[in-house]
Design a protein around this motif. Structure first.
Motif, PDB file in Angstrom:
ATOM      1  N   SER A  50       3.567 -11.276   4.115  1.00  0.00           N
ATOM      2  CA  SER A  50       2.129 -11.126   3.897  1.00  0.00           C
ATOM      3  C   SER A  50       1.538 -10.052   4.793  1.00  0.00           C
ATOM      4  CB  SER A  50       1.414 -12.458   4.164  1.00  0.00           C
ATOM      5  OG  SER A  50       1.604 -12.861   5.517  1.00  0.00           O
ATOM      6  N   ASN A  51       0.378  -9.580   4.386  1.00  0.00           N
ATOM      7  CA  ASN A  51      -0.428  -8.659   5.180  1.00  0.00           C
ATOM      8  C   ASN A  51      -1.884  -8.953   4.862  1.00  0.00           C
ATOM      9  OD1 ASN A  51      -2.009  -6.189   5.843  1.00  0.00           O
ATOM     10  ND2 ASN A  51       0.001  -5.408   6.494  1.00  0.00           N
ATOM     11  N   ASP A  52      -2.596  -9.496   5.834  1.00  0.00           N
ATOM     12  CA  ASP A  52      -3.987  -9.899   5.608  1.00  0.00           C
ATOM     13  C   ASP A  52      -4.895  -8.712   5.339  1.00  0.00           C
ATOM     14  OD1 ASP A  52      -3.265 -12.523   5.939  1.00  0.00           O
ATOM     15  OD2 ASP A  52      -3.774 -12.575   8.085  1.00  0.00           O
ATOM     16  N   GLN A  53      -4.513  -7.534   5.834  1.00  0.00           N
ATOM     17  CA  GLN A  53      -5.350  -6.345   5.651  1.00  0.00           C
ATOM     18  C   GLN A  53      -5.525  -5.994   4.174  1.00  0.00           C
ATOM     19  OE1 GLN A  53      -4.113  -3.030   8.067  1.00  0.00           O
ATOM     20  NE2 GLN A  53      -5.391  -1.564   6.947  1.00  0.00           N
ATOM     21  N   ILE A  54      -4.461  -6.191   3.379  1.00  0.00           N
ATOM     22  CA  ILE A  54      -4.540  -5.880   1.950  1.00  0.00           C
ATOM     23  C   ILE A  54      -4.444  -7.139   1.092  1.00  0.00           C
ATOM     24  CG2 ILE A  54      -3.692  -3.510   2.094  1.00  0.00           C
ATOM     25  CD1 ILE A  54      -0.895  -4.539   1.490  1.00  0.00           C
ATOM     26  N   ASP A  99       0.823  -1.207   0.000  1.00  0.00           N
ATOM     27  CA  ASP A  99       0.000   0.000   0.000  1.00  0.00           C
ATOM     28  C   ASP A  99       0.859   1.259   0.000  1.00  0.00           C
ATOM     29  OD1 ASP A  99      -2.327   1.476  -0.055  1.00  0.00           O
ATOM     30  OD2 ASP A  99      -2.599   1.460   2.122  1.00  0.00           O
ATOM     31  N   ARG A 159       2.655   2.191   3.270  1.00  0.00           N
ATOM     32  CA  ARG A 159       1.870   2.422   4.498  1.00  0.00           C
ATOM     33  C   ARG A 159       1.829   1.201   5.384  1.00  0.00           C
ATOM     34  NH1 ARG A 159      -2.007   6.588   1.707  1.00  0.00           N
ATOM     35  NH2 ARG A 159      -2.371   4.928   0.211  1.00  0.00           N
ATOM     36  N   LEU A 160       1.929   0.012   4.784  1.00  0.00           N
ATOM     37  CA  LEU A 160       1.764  -1.214   5.551  1.00  0.00           C
ATOM     38  C   LEU A 160       2.984  -2.121   5.398  1.00  0.00           C
ATOM     39  CD1 LEU A 160      -1.950  -2.011   4.615  1.00  0.00           C
ATOM     40  CD2 LEU A 160      -1.118  -1.022   6.758  1.00  0.00           C
ATOM     41  N   GLU A 177      -1.936  -9.104   0.551  1.00  0.00           N
ATOM     42  CA  GLU A 177      -0.677  -9.171  -0.194  1.00  0.00           C
ATOM     43  C   GLU A 177       0.135 -10.373   0.276  1.00  0.00           C
ATOM     44  OE1 GLU A 177      -0.234  -7.416  -2.993  1.00  0.00           O
ATOM     45  OE2 GLU A 177       0.668  -5.553  -2.265  1.00  0.00           O
TER      46      GLU A 177
END
Length: 603
Positions: free
Chosen positions: A152-156, A134, A137-138, A158
């Motif tokens: 990984s990032n579950d929010q986006i 992002d 940002r993340l 990815e």
């Protein structure tokens, strides 16, 4: 440029790799400073080019102080090598994006492969891989696997995977150094596992990718002059095509300033309709029919899907909403913000686009190799474009340089309305469409009247717009597009006046010098200099054109890559990089010069 100015010269110290799905920038320090995934238009995964803290990193650094670095492409390919030399050892990092034919189609995965190869001594390296999401940002959380790390990032949603034959524990200790006694490999993939034998598969992909690019170049028609530069430009242009749709972007980067502190930081990861004619001309010159047809079909699709106004630019999927945002938390290139994503120019009125689309797509209707020339909708499509020219020919617009806060009747816009009408006449006469021919002739005369209204009899020059005394390099196209007879006094005087006002050091050319939305421009626009070379060749000043072209070639970086802008005082590179449009300008200028010098073109 003299030796003193060369010492102060800024160039982009990186090269690019790609496979027509993505482009990555690799610095001379081995860091991947820019990579957007899953497409050109998406967030960067690595973006330290715009912010060293929040941009993430993927670098292979040396434990010992570096005494020399070398960076070069494997001949006639988009496979990039970076050598790091210290007092006691050296290693080479070979970076590439796999691309080759497989199962009757192109294999072009979201995969970046890095090979670390010891050259002499016992290299000790630290590999850091910190992707981000992002637009910085993340953070992406690393999870240890048996031979890979999942970021990984579950929010986006990815998921990026690094598969390697280096010790996995190395990536979880910041001050960990690894001895490279044999070839090692790093494979970064987007939302996909890599489950093959790593060394064997990477070597296989490397050889196939090199072979693909070298075969592609062998199929190009290359002039007998400036072959090295044309080949590199062709390879750069090819990388900027998003193969899924055929779109060709202006550049893979955003927000690299036209010069420090200018505020002229734009997102160029989109496809400009205006550029289509010049790009298709360059592809025609090198004989790359497949790429030409794909891009022409992308442009044709846009014009068919947009019954209203044509926008100046579109997304790579043909999307029209490219809302511009500023990302205030990113510092920008060399802390020269702002960082923008999206481009407000999609909202502009730029009336040259209709003529540009017409002339760009002319081969679709006149070249027997295209299937579309048999399409019964030719009449409807050409009339659609003529209707748009008819509806807009009286309008003021933002012009080629996309002025944000004022409009005028721009000479360049009227020129390409005139050119579009000439193309329509050719199609009408070829197909016996008398009504179309009559309509095009009426509009042709209107466009010509507006162009002539821009002529200053006293100074013997075409001004940039109606009721304006400003001069503009875009009017070089009056000569290049054969509106003015190149042998005429009017063409000669026009060129001389543009030279007097806009020509800079070594043939560099300013777009214009008058005040715009951001003040007065301080850097030259490289494609205008290549237009200047074409104009010189057209009017018969061929040896001068050749001399200027040779000077312009010195403004590339160490890999032969050109930026958008060059400062006249010291020849520094600025603007988005590499700029496909600059490379297109070079290709078209060399082709024009080759014809004038009577140099053969060969396959």
């Amino acid at each position: 440029m003299n030796e003193n100015t060369m010492e102060k010269r800024h160039t982009y110290q990186s090269g690019i790799i790609g496979n027509c799905s993505y482009i990555a920038h690799v610095g001379m320090d081995t860091n991947i400073s820019w990579l957007c995934w899953p497409s050109f238009e998406d967030s960067f995964v690595f973006g330290s080019m715009l912010d060293k803290q929040q941009g993430g990193r993927f670098e292979i650094s040396s434990e010992e102080p570096i005494v020399e670095t070398k960076q070069y492409y494997i001949k006639n390919s988009n496979v990039l090598c970076t050598e790091i030399h210290t007092a006691s050892y050296a290693y080479r990092v070979t970076d590439f994006a796999p691309r080759f034919e497989q199962f009757g189609r192109y294999f072009k995965p979201l995969m970046l492969v890095r090979k670390i190869e010891p050259l002499y001594g016992v290299p000790s390296v630290n590999v850091r891989c910190h992707p981000t999401g992002d637009y910085g940002r993340l953070a992406l959380k690393p999870t240890r696997g048996s031979n890979h790390i999942l970021y990984s990032n579950d929010q986006i949603g990815e998921r990026i995977r690094l598969t390697t034959d280096l010790p996995i524990s190395h990536f979880f200790q910041e001050e960990s150094w690894t001895i490279i006694s044999e070839n090692k490999y790093l494979v970064l993939t987007y939302d996909a596992a890599f489950e093959s034998a790593i060394a064997g598969t990477c070597e296989d992909f490397l050889h196939k990718t090199i072979s693909y690019w070298q075969r592609w170049i062998k199929r190009c028609s290359i002039p007998n002059i400036y072959q090295t530069e044309v080949i590199r430009s062709a390879l750069v242009l090819k990388l900027h095509q998003y193969e899924d749709t055929g779109a060709i972007i202006a550049a893979s980067t955003t927000s690299l300033p036209e010069y420090p502190g200018s505020g002229r930081n734009w997102d160029y990861r989109y496809c400009w309709v205006r550029d289509s004619y010049y790009v298709l001309t360059a592809l025609t010159h090198i004989g790359q029919f497949e790429e030409m047809e794909s891009f022409a079909n992308y442009i044709a699709g846009i014009t068919h899907r947009n019954p209203g106004r044509l926008q100046p630019l579109y997304g790579i999927l043909g999307n029209s909403e490219l809302t511009e945002h500023i990302l205030p938390y990113l510092k920008g290139y060399q802390e020269s913000g702002p960082v923008r994503i999206g481009n407000q120019a999609f909202e502009h009125i730029q009336n040259d686009v209709y003529g540009q689309a017409m002339i760009a797509l002319l081969p679709l209707f006149t070249d027997q190799r295209f299937k579309i020339h048999e399409n019964k909708n030719v009449l409807g499509w050409v009339n659609f474009i003529l209707e748009k020219i008819e509806a807009t020919i009286e309008e003021k617009d933002a012009g080629i340089w996309e002025f944000r806060n004022f409009a005028n009747h721009h000479c360049y816009s009227n020129l390409f309305q005139w050119v579009g009408c000439k193309a329509a006449l050719l199609i009408a006469r070829q197909n016996g469409y008398q009504d179309m021919e009559d309509r095009a002739n009426v509009l042709l005369k209107k466009a010509e009247a507006y162009i002539e209204a821009c002529y200053d009899e006293e100074r013997k020059v075409y001004q940039n717009a109606l009721d304006s005394r400003n001069l503009d390099a875009s009017t070089l196209q009056l000569i290049v597009m054969d509106y003015l007879d190149p042998k005429s006094d009017r063409a000669r005087h026009h060129l001389e006046m543009l030279e007097k006002e806009l020509k800079g050091e070594n043939g560099l050319f300013y777009r214009y010098k008058h005040q715009d939305d951001f003040g007065r421009p301080k850097s030259t626009f490289l494609v205008c200099a290549f237009w200047y070379v074409e104009a010189l060749a057209c009017v018969g000043r061929v040896e001068e054109a050749k001399e200027i072209l040779e000077r312009l070639l010195t403004y590339s970086n160490h890999l032969g890559l050109f930026s958008e802008d060059v400062t006249e005082d010291n020849g520094s590179q600025w603007g988005n990089f590499p700029q496909a449009y600059s490379h297109v300008g070079l290709m078209n200028a060399v082709y024009r010069l080759a014809i004038k010098l009577d140099k053969p073109i060969f396959h």
